[in-house]
Structures are given as C-alpha cells and as structure tokens.
Design a protein around this motif. Structure first.
Motif, PDB file in Angstrom:
ATOM      1  N   ALA A   1       0.824  -1.196   0.000  1.00  0.00           N
ATOM      2  CA  ALA A   1       0.000   0.000   0.000  1.00  0.00           C
ATOM      3  C   ALA A   1       0.867   1.259   0.000  1.00  0.00           C
ATOM      4  N   ALA A  54      -0.803   4.219   0.315  1.00  0.00           N
ATOM      5  CA  ALA A  54      -1.594   5.134   1.136  1.00  0.00           C
ATOM      6  C   ALA A  54      -2.583   4.297   1.931  1.00  0.00           C
ATOM      7  N   GLY A  55      -3.192   4.912   2.939  1.00  0.00           N
ATOM      8  CA  GLY A  55      -4.177   4.205   3.747  1.00  0.00           C
ATOM      9  C   GLY A  55      -3.542   3.143   4.621  1.00  0.00           C
ATOM     10  N   TYR A  86     -10.296  -3.207  -0.823  1.00  0.00           N
ATOM     11  CA  TYR A  86      -9.130  -2.892  -1.641  1.00  0.00           C
ATOM     12  C   TYR A  86      -9.600  -2.321  -2.976  1.00  0.00           C
ATOM     13  N   SER A 140      -6.610   2.314  -7.454  1.00  0.00           N
ATOM     14  CA  SER A 140      -5.653   3.160  -6.726  1.00  0.00           C
ATOM     15  C   SER A 140      -4.678   2.365  -5.867  1.00  0.00           C
ATOM     16  N   THR A 190      -5.196   0.766  -3.028  1.00  0.00           N
ATOM     17  CA  THR A 190      -5.363   1.289  -1.679  1.00  0.00           C
ATOM     18  C   THR A 190      -6.325   0.414  -0.884  1.00  0.00           C
ATOM     19  N   TYR A 194      -8.810   0.082   2.459  1.00  0.00           N
ATOM     20  CA  TYR A 194      -9.636   0.860   3.385  1.00  0.00           C
ATOM     21  C   TYR A 194     -10.293  -0.100   4.372  1.00  0.00           C
TER      22      TYR A 194
END
Length: 573
Positions: free
Chosen positions: A212, A214-215, A268, A272, A274, A276
């Motif tokens: 990842a 980010a997040g 997921y 992106s 990413t 969450y």
C-alpha cells in the motif's frame, strides 16, 4: 454337436459380461467427500484438485489424489448424494507439488486457482521440494484443449508457493487475480502486501507484489475470505473474517491470534492500489474462520449480496452450518433462514468447515467439500471415511436461500425477499439503502461505491469463445442434454435389462431345441443313400463296438458300410 456347444458357451459368457456391466452401472465409483481442495469455475465447468478425498469403493480415509477433476455445468446434476465419477472429467496433475497436504492437518496446505476466461493457474498450497523452488513460473491448465504447461511469469520471485490459507479472488473479464494473507504472507506483520497476478495475455502473464502507498497496510488475514465486486473504476476486493495475524492476540492462551469481528470489512480499490476499512452493521455473524463466500449481483446492479456459509468456531471447538449475507453498498449483514440443508435433515446437526464456494450465474452457490463434524469441544468428524449421508456438493439457491437437491444451470437470479425487506427495492433490484447506516469511513469509499463496472458479456464457454469478439464456430457437446445422473443410470440399466432378457430367451430356446433333439433322434431308413460315407447295417454310423467282436469288412456288393455296432443317435445334418 460341438458347434452348438460353442454357441451356447459364447452366449453364456456374453450374458455374464452384460451382468457385470449392469453391476458396474449400479455401483459405479463415486466421490463421497472433499476437503481443502482448490476450486474455480471457468467457462461452463467447475474445476477442483488437490486436497483430500474419500471414495465409496476403496475403504480408505481421506487421502490425496493425483488428478484435476471437473464437473460440467451444462446440464442438471443430482447433488443429493455422492457424485458419480462418470459425471466428471479429469486430467493427471503435472507435479506432485500440486497434490496438496495430508489430512487431518488443518488446512491441508489449501491453495487456490488464479483464473481468467480460458486458463487456470495453480497458486500456493504447494507441497514437497518444489513448493517454493520453481521461481517465476506457475503450472497452468488450458481449458480450451485440457492441457497442462509450466508457464513463465514475469515479475520476479514472489510466488510464496508454500503459503496456504490466505484469501484470494479473481476477475475473469480483466484476467486479474489477487492473494494476500496466509501462513507466510502477512505473518506477524512480515511480507505485508498483496500478490497481483495478470493473465490477460496468456503468452506473457505477470505478477507483482503490491504494498500500500496510502491508507492502511491490508488485512493481515488467515483463514478468512475475500471476494471481487464490480465497483469502482477497476473493481474492488472485500476481505473479512478469519484471524488477524499482524500481532499476537489475547483471545486464546494456546493460539497466537484473535478472530476478526465481521463488522470489519477491508476494501481494496484495485485502481488506486489502496486498502480501506469500512464498518458493517446488522446481524453480525458469530466469529469464525474456515468459511466460504460468493457474490450475487441484483439484475440492475443496485446491490451486491455476499453470501457466506459454514466455518469454524475456535473458541468453542465447533463447526457452523448457517448462512449470512452481506448486502453492498449498504454494508448490512442479514441472518438468513435457509431451508432444506442436506446436512441437517437427519437427527444430527453437524457443521461444515474448510469448504469452498463458487457461484454460477449469480443464483446458485455451489458449496464443495468441507470437514463435517458433530459436537462441541470433543468433536466427531463424520466424513473422514465415505459417508453417503452428507453430499460432497451442496447447491444453495441465492434467490430463495433454499438448498436444492439438483444443480440447474437455467435458473436466473432475483434479489430475495429477506434482503429487499432490509435494503428496499424488489426482486429485480431498485435498492434504496445505498450507504452504510453509520456512514462511510472514508470519502473515497463513497466515490468508489457510487461507480459500477459493466458486466462481462463474453461467452461462458471458453471452447466457444476466447474473447468477447470471437467468431469461433461453436463446438457441439457430446453430452446427453438435460439428463440427470439418475436418468442416465436408469436408461443404461433398462437397456442392459432388455439385452439380458433377450439373451435369456435365446438360452431357453437353445436348451429346449437341444432337449428335443436328444428326445426324438432322427433315424435314417435302411438302404437309403445319404452321402458317400460307409454305412452300417442299420444305416447308422458307429464306432467299433466291444473289442472282442470281430469287425465286419465291406461286402463286395451293395452300399458302402462301416463296422456294425448297436444303434446310436445321429447329429443333425
């Protein structure tokens, strides 16, 4: 006489052969149970391999096989009991590394298939010296010609081939597959990431290990489940349940990790890259591992239902046999009152864990295998040997949540009343609850779940079409359309009975005819010329009589004679 005897023996032998064939039809080999297999639906076939099996003809407990099996989903299939091997196709596995681990070890080195529209790629769950020794390569099965090949993968040595019991999902339309968690990946926070496999170009498949940017870092999950949904720009993955393996837990004294609550849904976003975390509400399932999940989309794509079944309760030492559904985008859990579960029809109420789920045409959740156990704490496993009471395959109609005794490929999906009562709308869709009741945990998630990708409209049969624009001439099936296992067996038995009846009739006729000949022999009149052989006094052919009697010579006049002897019966001319 010798000629008729040979005919009689031939008919009897043929009758024995038909009888043996009839017995084989009535008692053909069947699969009784499956545990820890890898499975996937590609085209119109359900493929499964590895893991452990029991059969009804060998008396063995759960054991490995060296075959990939497939079940054609073109026709109705009786799933009320063991599956007749005559309904299955098979291919030898190309490597012993693919056979799977030994039962009863939990998980049995369960691996998975990455897959697209035409090919299967055996991933993880490898055993033996080749488990993680083949770098940059995966064994691939091409479903268009049913052949294996060791395919080179671009991207480096990231295979984690000996990993097992992680979570995984595939999107056939894009040729992308994903795997994370397990015993090797995300173990105590190490190797925390997601394997992304791309096979849209079967000549040069590739993979990467996504971490990842980010997040959050991902679910760190073991023995949970993950599914693919057509949401966002490129699709999303939902991961939930199982154990969290990022750090040592406190729930069990003799077990390292805590179970994850079903209110935690990891999302997921593929576009992106990413992860969450979104909170779910409703009828939260009891904490569990080793369950399975499948997805059904409403006809108008206004909601997606994620159905889960079975699982294991580590705290109480018991297996589950219940059904829950998570409705998306409401992120609402709903307890389902399913009916006609074949495992629960008897006096016992066993649970089922270590099972697999595959969905056909949105509306039939095909549950394959699983360990079937009874009790709490000191459990009793009911299918370590062949047990015909509990079928190896179960089919749940996700429109009605009724367990079916047969698989029917023609059924269509509609949103069940149990779901529309919570999210609104009707059987064709129109859900009104389009967001979590507690709100979105991230503004990004609101944007992601407001988008829906189109359905894959390509042919479901890879032998008919490899791409959406293919003009390949359809290949006609050589299977008998619309016949169930019982129907096929009934026709075969009836045909065999007719053949045997005809043979028995022939045998009766032959014996009566032979008896008549023995009872009423043909006596040739004296001095009546028959054929150029020597004739005896009574015009009947004889062998030498008592050796003390002097044989006669042929007289100089009259017919040709053999030596005289007492009258005997002649054979039919």
């Amino acid at each position: 006489m010798a000629h008729h005897f040979r005919s009689y023996v031939t008919i009897r032998l043929f009758c024995y052969f038909i009888s043996f064939y009839l017995v084989r039809i009535c008692y053909a080999r069947s699969i009784c149970s499956i545990v820890d297999q890898r499975s996937a639906i590609v085209g119109d076939r359900l493929f499964f391999s590895s893991g452990n099996y029991t059969f009804d003809d060998d008396g063995k407990t759960l054991h490995n096989t060296s075959s990939l099996y497939w079940l054609s989903l073109n026709n109705e299939i009786d799933v009320s009991g063991p599956i007749d091997m005559s309904l299955l196709g098979s291919s030898d596995l190309p490597s012993d590394a693919l056979t799977g681990g030994k039962s009863p070890v939990s998980g049995g080195s369960a691996g998975t298939f990455f897959y697209d529209r035409t090919s299967l790629y055996a991933y993880a769950g490898m055993v033996g010296p080749e488990a993680d020794g083949v770098n940059n390569a995966l064994w691939s099965f091409n479903t268009t010609d049913d052949t294996w090949k060791l395919v080179q993968i671009q991207g480096g040595k990231i295979s984690f081939g000996n990993n097992s019991e992680g979570v995984h999902a595939s999107d056939t339309s894009s040729g992308m597959s994903f795997y994370t968690g397990g015993w090797t990946m995300a173990y105590n926070g190490t190797h925390n990431g997601t394997v992304k496999f791309q096979s849209f170009n079967s000549d040069t498949p590739q993979w990467s290990f996504e971490t990842a940017t980010a997040g959050i870092q991902g679910p760190d999950i073991l023995k949970g489940a993950m599914v693919y949904l057509r949401k966002g720009q490129s699709g999303v993955l939902l991961a939930f349940g199982g154990y969290q393996t990022a750090y040592r837990g406190t729930e069990f004294a003799a077990w390292d990790w805590d179970r994850r609550p079903f209110s935690d849904i990891f999302v997921y976003d593929i576009f992106s890259n990413t992860w969450y975390l979104q909170q779910a509400t409703g009828d939260l399932p009891s904490l569990r591992t080793e369950f399975c999940a499948g997805v059904s989309a409403a006809p108008d794509d206004s909601s997606f239902q994620v159905t889960i079944h079975g699982g294991w309760d580590q705290l109480r030492g018991r297996a589950f046999n219940d059904v829950y559904v998570l409705s998306i985008p409401a992120f609402r859990w709903i307890k389902v009152d399913d009916s006609n579960n074949p495992d629960l029809l008897g006096s016992d109420s066993p649970g089922r864990n270590r099972l697999k789920c595959d969905v056909w045409n949105e509306t039939q959740l095909i549950v394959s295998g699983g360990m079937i156990s009874l009790g709490t704490g000191g459990i009793v496993n009911l299918n370590e040997e062949c047990n015909k009471t509990y079928p190896p395959f179960k089919v749940l109609d996700t429109s009605t949540y009724t367990w079916r005794t047969n698989f029917d490929p023609s059924r269509q999906y509609s949103v069940p009343d149990t779901v529309t009562a919570i999210i609104g709308g009707k059987s064709s869709g129109g859900a009104t609850l389009k967001a979590p009741s507690t709100g979105w945990d991230s503004q990004d998630l609101e944007t992601i779940f407001s988008q829906t990708m189109p359905r894959d409209t390509s042919s479901s049969d890879p032998k008919l079409s490899n791409t959406p624009d293919s003009t390949t001439t359809p290949v006609l099936s050589n299977e008998v359309g619309g016949l169930t296992q019982g129907g096929i067996a009934g026709i075969a038995i009836a045909a065999a009975v007719v053949v045997i009846a005809a043979i028995v009739g022939m045998l009766v006729w032959f014996k009566r005819k032979r008896a008549k000949v023995e009872k009423d022999p043909i006596i040739i009149p004296e001095n009546d010329w028959q054929k150029p052989e020597l004739e005896a006094v009574n015009n009947v052919r004889h062998e030498l009589d008592n050796p003390e009697t002097r044989p006669c010579e042929v007289p100089g006049s009259g017919g040709r004679w053999e030596l005289p002897a007492p009258q005997r019966y002649v054979e039919l001319q």
